[in-house]
Write a protein that holds these residues in place. Sequence first.
Motif, PDB file in Angstrom:
ATOM      1  N   ALA A  97     -21.837 -26.728 -31.063  1.00  0.00           N
ATOM      2  CA  ALA A  97     -20.643 -26.876 -30.227  1.00  0.00           C
ATOM      3  C   ALA A  97     -19.421 -26.235 -30.884  1.00  0.00           C
ATOM      4  O   ALA A  97     -18.664 -25.509 -30.232  1.00  0.00           O
ATOM      5  CB  ALA A  97     -20.378 -28.360 -29.953  1.00  0.00           C
ATOM      6  N   VAL A  98     -19.241 -26.470 -32.165  1.00  0.00           N
ATOM      7  CA  VAL A  98     -18.105 -25.882 -32.876  1.00  0.00           C
ATOM      8  C   VAL A  98     -18.256 -24.365 -32.926  1.00  0.00           C
ATOM      9  O   VAL A  98     -17.282 -23.627 -32.746  1.00  0.00           O
ATOM     10  CB  VAL A  98     -17.984 -26.486 -34.293  1.00  0.00           C
ATOM     11  CG1 VAL A  98     -16.989 -25.709 -35.135  1.00  0.00           C
ATOM     12  CG2 VAL A  98     -17.569 -27.943 -34.204  1.00  0.00           C
ATOM     13  N   ASN A  99     -19.469 -23.881 -33.134  1.00  0.00           N
ATOM     14  CA  ASN A  99     -19.713 -22.444 -33.156  1.00  0.00           C
ATOM     15  C   ASN A  99     -19.321 -21.805 -31.820  1.00  0.00           C
ATOM     16  O   ASN A  99     -18.663 -20.769 -31.781  1.00  0.00           O
ATOM     17  CB  ASN A  99     -21.172 -22.172 -33.489  1.00  0.00           C
ATOM     18  CG  ASN A  99     -21.418 -20.757 -33.922  1.00  0.00           C
ATOM     19  OD1 ASN A  99     -20.516 -20.058 -34.373  1.00  0.00           O
ATOM     20  ND2 ASN A  99     -22.650 -20.322 -33.797  1.00  0.00           N
ATOM     21  N   THR A 100     -19.718 -22.426 -30.723  1.00  0.00           N
ATOM     22  CA  THR A 100     -19.375 -21.911 -29.396  1.00  0.00           C
ATOM     23  C   THR A 100     -17.869 -21.926 -29.169  1.00  0.00           C
ATOM     24  O   THR A 100     -17.297 -20.956 -28.656  1.00  0.00           O
ATOM     25  CB  THR A 100     -20.089 -22.736 -28.300  1.00  0.00           C
ATOM     26  OG1 THR A 100     -21.493 -22.674 -28.532  1.00  0.00           O
ATOM     27  CG2 THR A 100     -19.769 -22.217 -26.921  1.00  0.00           C
ATOM     28  N   LEU A 101     -17.230 -23.018 -29.554  1.00  0.00           N
ATOM     29  CA  LEU A 101     -15.770 -23.097 -29.399  1.00  0.00           C
ATOM     30  C   LEU A 101     -15.064 -22.044 -30.246  1.00  0.00           C
ATOM     31  O   LEU A 101     -14.066 -21.447 -29.804  1.00  0.00           O
ATOM     32  CB  LEU A 101     -15.279 -24.493 -29.771  1.00  0.00           C
ATOM     33  CG  LEU A 101     -15.695 -25.618 -28.828  1.00  0.00           C
ATOM     34  CD1 LEU A 101     -15.295 -26.964 -29.408  1.00  0.00           C
ATOM     35  CD2 LEU A 101     -15.077 -25.415 -27.454  1.00  0.00           C
TER      36      LEU A 101
END
Length: 147
Positions: A47-51
């Motif tokens: 999720a953090v990678n996508t954000l």
Amino acid sequence: MSWTVWTYVVYLLVTVPLTVWVARTLSRNGKVFLEDVFAGNDRLAEAVNTLLVVGFYLLNLGFVSLFLRVDSTVVDVAGVFEQLSVKVGVVALVLGVLHFFNVYVFSAIRRRSRTEARRGAPMPPQAQVAAYGPVPPYAAPYPAPGR
């Protein structure tokens, strides 16, 4: 088309794919790093990678768009290269600074999580007493002198 328009076209043909390539590279290789930062929580790392990728695209493509304008009229091929060298160079520097800032922030998070993991919870007083046994009421806190 004028040389100025050609400058715009070549600038966008270089900087947009450069932005996409850097974002994909950072996303692919940063995923492993984020999994380590978030102690194996793969969903949170993903999720953090996508954000981060979305924010990277928004920030960098916005900068590329704002930096598109050429202040002076480009009159020849040499002017095209001069304008492009400045513009592409600044975009590459901004990409590098953003990358190192992200690495710095996540390294700090990683250091903090590892420090907290090494630091165990303090032992409650009852456990210490149970481990060593109760202190007899007649025991002196310090050894007597000369013993």
